[in-house]
Write a protein that holds these residues in place. Structure first.
Motif, PDB file in Angstrom:
ATOM      1  N   GLN A  65      36.088 -18.688  22.062  1.00  0.00           N
ATOM      2  CA  GLN A  65      34.877 -18.693  22.870  1.00  0.00           C
ATOM      3  C   GLN A  65      34.037 -17.518  22.402  1.00  0.00           C
ATOM      4  N   VAL A  97      29.754 -21.094  19.956  1.00  0.00           N
ATOM      5  CA  VAL A  97      30.570 -21.671  21.025  1.00  0.00           C
ATOM      6  C   VAL A  97      30.428 -20.746  22.238  1.00  0.00           C
ATOM      7  N   TYR A 100      34.157 -22.516  26.486  1.00  0.00           N
ATOM      8  CA  TYR A 100      35.173 -23.517  26.207  1.00  0.00           C
ATOM      9  C   TYR A 100      36.319 -23.316  27.193  1.00  0.00           C
ATOM     10  N   ALA A 113      27.807 -25.243  23.818  1.00  0.00           N
ATOM     11  CA  ALA A 113      27.473 -24.673  22.516  1.00  0.00           C
ATOM     12  C   ALA A 113      25.962 -24.492  22.422  1.00  0.00           C
TER      13      ALA A 113
END
Length: 158
Positions: A65, A97, A100, A113
């Motif tokens: 992440q 990113v 997540y 994203a």
């Protein structure tokens, strides 16, 4: 100094609280370092930047992440996330990113994203299949909410 049972209990409880807090901090730090995906393949030159550290991307490079993915001109890269989401990047692409979270047993699902420029071929994984509204890709001019299983995206440089 005279101690009472209350004082001893208070000191013991305080010490246990500090131990548990330090364990929680270690667990959180370890979780933050668990990869959310990996580079599957690279053609040409690509990089993955995580926590300010830039590494040349190659098959097996971990993604976290906050990782920023970048391909150079005449280059491409494919990545796969823990939920089997596949992203393929064309030349001169930049994507970060942002979020997540993949804990399907607990209903905790999120893939967010941000794409600055370039081209992306996205193929849905488990997150989009179980909870489509949990997947988003932001661009400089808008945001894509994933409702299908695949899409292509091109973001022109301003």
């Amino acid at each position: 100094m005279t101690t009472t049972p209350f004082t001893r209990s208070f000191v013991l409880a305080s010490a246990m609280g500090l131990v548990l807090a330090s364990w929680a901090g270690v667990a959180a730090a370890q979780d933050a370092k668990v990869p959310v995906g990996y580079v599957k393949n690279v053609k040409g030159t690509a990089t993955v930047t995580t926590d300010g550290k830039v590494v040349e991307a190659q098959a097996g490079t971990p993604l976290h992440q906050g990782s920023a993915l970048k391909t150079e001109a005449q280059s491409s890269m494919g990545v796969i996330f823990k939920d089997n989401t596949i992203m393929s990047f064309g030349p001169s692409t930049e994507l970060t990113v942002d979020e997540y979270l993949y804990e399907p047993g607990e209903g905790k699902l999120k893939l967010g994203a941000r794409m600055g420029k370039g081209t992306l071929n996205y193929v849905s994984g488990v997150i989009a299949k179980l909870q489509p509204e949990a997947v988003t890709v932001k661009t400089p001019t808008g945001m894509i909410g994933v409702r299908g299983t695949q899409f292509l995206l091109k973001v022109e440089e301003e």
